[in-house]
Design a protein around this motif. Structure first.
Motif, PDB file in Angstrom:
ATOM      1  N   ILE A  91      50.658  39.926  61.780  1.00  0.00           N
ATOM      2  CA  ILE A  91      49.556  39.134  61.227  1.00  0.00           C
ATOM      3  C   ILE A  91      48.387  39.087  62.216  1.00  0.00           C
ATOM      4  N   GLU A  92      48.712  38.918  63.493  1.00  0.00           N
ATOM      5  CA  GLU A  92      47.655  38.892  64.512  1.00  0.00           C
ATOM      6  C   GLU A  92      47.031  40.269  64.684  1.00  0.00           C
ATOM      7  N   ARG A  93      47.861  41.314  64.769  1.00  0.00           N
ATOM      8  CA  ARG A  93      47.351  42.665  64.991  1.00  0.00           C
ATOM      9  C   ARG A  93      46.491  43.135  63.824  1.00  0.00           C
ATOM     10  N   LEU A  94      46.893  42.792  62.610  1.00  0.00           N
ATOM     11  CA  LEU A  94      46.187  43.259  61.407  1.00  0.00           C
ATOM     12  C   LEU A  94      45.082  42.306  60.961  1.00  0.00           C
ATOM     13  N   GLU A  95      44.876  41.218  61.704  1.00  0.00           N
ATOM     14  CA  GLU A  95      43.800  40.260  61.445  1.00  0.00           C
ATOM     15  C   GLU A  95      43.914  39.655  60.050  1.00  0.00           C
ATOM     16  N   VAL A  96      45.126  39.211  59.727  1.00  0.00           N
ATOM     17  CA  VAL A  96      45.370  38.510  58.468  1.00  0.00           C
ATOM     18  C   VAL A  96      45.145  37.021  58.714  1.00  0.00           C
ATOM     19  N   THR A  97      44.097  36.472  58.127  1.00  0.00           N
ATOM     20  CA  THR A  97      43.716  35.076  58.390  1.00  0.00           C
ATOM     21  C   THR A  97      44.060  34.131  57.251  1.00  0.00           C
ATOM     22  N   TRP A  98      44.503  34.653  56.118  1.00  0.00           N
ATOM     23  CA  TRP A  98      44.860  33.819  54.973  1.00  0.00           C
ATOM     24  C   TRP A  98      46.354  33.468  55.048  1.00  0.00           C
ATOM     25  N   PRO A  99      46.812  32.520  54.236  1.00  0.00           N
ATOM     26  CA  PRO A  99      48.218  32.106  54.279  1.00  0.00           C
ATOM     27  C   PRO A  99      49.179  33.250  53.972  1.00  0.00           C
ATOM     28  N   VAL A 100      50.287  33.258  54.711  1.00  0.00           N
ATOM     29  CA  VAL A 100      51.373  34.218  54.509  1.00  0.00           C
ATOM     30  C   VAL A 100      52.688  33.448  54.556  1.00  0.00           C
ATOM     31  N   ALA A 101      53.617  33.816  53.692  1.00  0.00           N
ATOM     32  CA  ALA A 101      54.949  33.205  53.709  1.00  0.00           C
ATOM     33  C   ALA A 101      56.002  34.291  53.582  1.00  0.00           C
ATOM     34  N   GLN A 102      57.095  34.148  54.310  1.00  0.00           N
ATOM     35  CA  GLN A 102      58.174  35.125  54.264  1.00  0.00           C
ATOM     36  C   GLN A 102      59.064  34.910  53.043  1.00  0.00           C
ATOM     37  N   ASP A 103      59.389  36.007  52.390  1.00  0.00           N
ATOM     38  CA  ASP A 103      60.266  35.998  51.214  1.00  0.00           C
ATOM     39  C   ASP A 103      61.493  36.854  51.526  1.00  0.00           C
ATOM     40  N   ASN A 104      62.159  36.532  52.639  1.00  0.00           N
ATOM     41  CA  ASN A 104      63.264  37.363  53.111  1.00  0.00           C
ATOM     42  C   ASN A 104      64.427  37.448  52.126  1.00  0.00           C
ATOM     43  N   ASP A 105      64.612  36.430  51.322  1.00  0.00           N
ATOM     44  CA  ASP A 105      65.695  36.436  50.345  1.00  0.00           C
ATOM     45  C   ASP A 105      65.270  36.963  48.977  1.00  0.00           C
ATOM     46  N   SER A 106      64.016  37.398  48.884  1.00  0.00           N
ATOM     47  CA  SER A 106      63.473  38.009  47.656  1.00  0.00           C
ATOM     48  C   SER A 106      63.473  37.059  46.464  1.00  0.00           C
ATOM     49  N   ARG A 107      63.484  35.765  46.703  1.00  0.00           N
ATOM     50  CA  ARG A 107      63.545  34.845  45.572  1.00  0.00           C
ATOM     51  C   ARG A 107      62.228  34.815  44.793  1.00  0.00           C
ATOM     52  N   THR A 108      61.095  34.825  45.488  1.00  0.00           N
ATOM     53  CA  THR A 108      59.820  34.880  44.776  1.00  0.00           C
ATOM     54  C   THR A 108      59.609  36.263  44.180  1.00  0.00           C
ATOM     55  N   TRP A 109      59.998  37.304  44.910  1.00  0.00           N
ATOM     56  CA  TRP A 109      59.944  38.690  44.400  1.00  0.00           C
ATOM     57  C   TRP A 109      60.659  38.780  43.053  1.00  0.00           C
ATOM     58  N   ARG A 110      61.861  38.203  42.974  1.00  0.00           N
ATOM     59  CA  ARG A 110      62.633  38.255  41.722  1.00  0.00           C
ATOM     60  C   ARG A 110      62.025  37.347  40.651  1.00  0.00           C
ATOM     61  N   ALA A 111      61.497  36.192  41.064  1.00  0.00           N
ATOM     62  CA  ALA A 111      60.874  35.292  40.078  1.00  0.00           C
ATOM     63  C   ALA A 111      59.726  35.985  39.362  1.00  0.00           C
ATOM     64  N   PHE A 112      58.999  36.840  40.090  1.00  0.00           N
ATOM     65  CA  PHE A 112      57.890  37.586  39.497  1.00  0.00           C
ATOM     66  C   PHE A 112      58.363  38.880  38.839  1.00  0.00           C
ATOM     67  N   ASN A 113      59.650  39.182  38.991  1.00  0.00           N
ATOM     68  CA  ASN A 113      60.188  40.462  38.519  1.00  0.00           C
ATOM     69  C   ASN A 113      59.360  41.607  39.087  1.00  0.00           C
ATOM     70  N   ASN A 114      58.985  41.469  40.357  1.00  0.00           N
ATOM     71  CA  ASN A 114      58.108  42.449  40.993  1.00  0.00           C
ATOM     72  C   ASN A 114      58.916  43.650  41.473  1.00  0.00           C
ATOM     73  N   ARG A 115      58.255  44.810  41.507  1.00  0.00           N
ATOM     74  CA  ARG A 115      58.914  46.042  41.918  1.00  0.00           C
ATOM     75  C   ARG A 115      58.086  46.840  42.933  1.00  0.00           C
ATOM     76  N   TYR A 116      56.946  46.316  43.345  1.00  0.00           N
ATOM     77  CA  TYR A 116      56.014  47.165  44.079  1.00  0.00           C
ATOM     78  C   TYR A 116      55.463  46.487  45.325  1.00  0.00           C
ATOM     79  N   TRP A 117      55.180  47.315  46.344  1.00  0.00           N
ATOM     80  CA  TRP A 117      54.305  46.949  47.461  1.00  0.00           C
ATOM     81  C   TRP A 117      53.121  47.907  47.439  1.00  0.00           C
TER      82      TRP A 117
END
Length: 339
Positions: free
Chosen positions: A87-113
């Motif tokens: 986050i520091e190296r890439l200059e990401v200044t907006w909120p970020v949250a870890q989804d290590n258990d993929s619970r939000t990923w699955r809630a959205f039925n997401n398949r892509y990065w």
């Protein structure tokens, strides 16, 4: 009044750049929410960051809230320390949250990065985008949602459109290649010995004529071990006699590597049998006193190793004397500028 969004984030872990919040809380306050699924070693995600940064800088004070949902692809991306460094190296200044258990990923039925979902103040998803590109269209949808919410963004100029590239080059570009057997169902390894078992050390022999390499596959020479996430150099050497090689078609090449904590190693890079020149080298390449091109692998991330003046077909070799050298993935680009 409380607004219930069409889909809600759930089960998120460590937060960065913000205290935890939900989509429902933000849209109930009259904000527009952009959910961006990403992972920091993904070059496709990294290419979108300048656009997200531009939108955050221009529209945050007008009611746009961006949340980067970091859903890891590789094990080392589960680490909060590694994510914080990225986050520091890439200059990401907006909120970020870890989804290590993929619970939000699955809630959205997401398949892509990367994947982007835009919520207006009613809690409805009003626009989505999977993958790179179509940035002006997405920004127009952001502006429309903010305008409906009562913000005047008419004096804010639109940002840049998509990066330029030749459609024919994009069609011919080498696909993303993986080293570990977890993803090897795509048959990325060219040598049959790879498929005879997992976590095996094998003495591989490269083909004699590099020009006969099969495109969209990789080759190794020497002693290597196929692990779940990477193909790993399985011995220490002294003269770079073992190597990883491929025929690629692209303008840029990136490789994902993961050194042991607190350790580093060097990877020497050659193109068509010679060191890279300064105008062919990616941003992470340095040169030793003899003019050899190399990268110093000090942290788990993607490394920009090739950035050619123009699209082309070339033989690429990566060699290290270290037995920590393991190739997780390679990604390729055909944009006229950048990685």
């Amino acid at each position: 009044p409380r607004v219930r969004p069409e889909i809600e984030v759930t089960g998120l872990g460590r937060w960065f750049n913000s205290e935890p919040f939900t989509i429902g809380e933000q849209v109930s306050r009259g904000n527009v929410v952009l959910i961006d699924f990403w992972t920091y070693s993904c070059i496709n995600c990294v290419r979108t960051l300048p656009y997200l940064r531009d939108w955050h800088d221009k529209y945050a004070e007008h009611g746009l809230v961006i949340l980067g949902v970091h859903r890891p692809e590789f094990e080392f991306e589960h680490s909060a320390t590694n994510v914080a460094a990225a986050i520091e190296r890439l200059e990401v200044t907006w909120p970020v949250a870890q989804d290590n258990d993929s619970r939000t990923w699955r809630a959205f039925n997401n398949r892509y990065w990367p994947a982007k979902y835009l919520f207006d103040t009613t809690g409805k998803i009003v626009h989505t985008r999977f993958g790179e590109g179509a940035y002006l269209k997405f920004e127009e949808e952001i502006r429309a949602a903010l305008t409906r919410a009562g913000s005047d963004v008419s004096d804010i100029p639109l940002g840049q459109g998509d990066q330029a590239r030749d459609p024919e080059d994009r069609r011919r570009q080498t696909r993303e290649l993986y080293g570990g057997y977890w993803r090897i169902r795509g048959s990325y390894a060219a040598q049959d010995e790879y498929y005879l078992g997992t976590d095996r050390e094998v003495e591989y022999v490269d083909i004699e004529t590099p020009s006969e390499r099969v495109h969209d596959k990789w080759y190794v020479h020497g002693l290597w071990r196929n692990e779940r996430e990477a193909i790993v150099h399985a011995r220490e050497t002294t003269n770079l006699e073992d190597y990883f090689a491929l025929l690629f078609r692209a303008r840029s090449v990136n490789v994902v590597l993961d050194p042991p904590p607190g350790q580093s190693y060097e990877v020497y890079i050659t193109i068509d049998g010679r060191p890279l020149s300064a105008d062919e080298a990616g941003s992470d390449v340095v040169f030793d006193a003899d003019g050899n091109s190399l990268i110093r692998v000090t942290e788990p991330r993607h490394y920009a190793i090739v950035e050619l003046p123009e699209f082309g077909e070339h033989d690429l070799r990566l060699a290290s004397n270290s037995d920590h050298f393991g190739v997780f993935a390679l990604t390729f680009g055909s944009y006229l500028e950048g990685p």
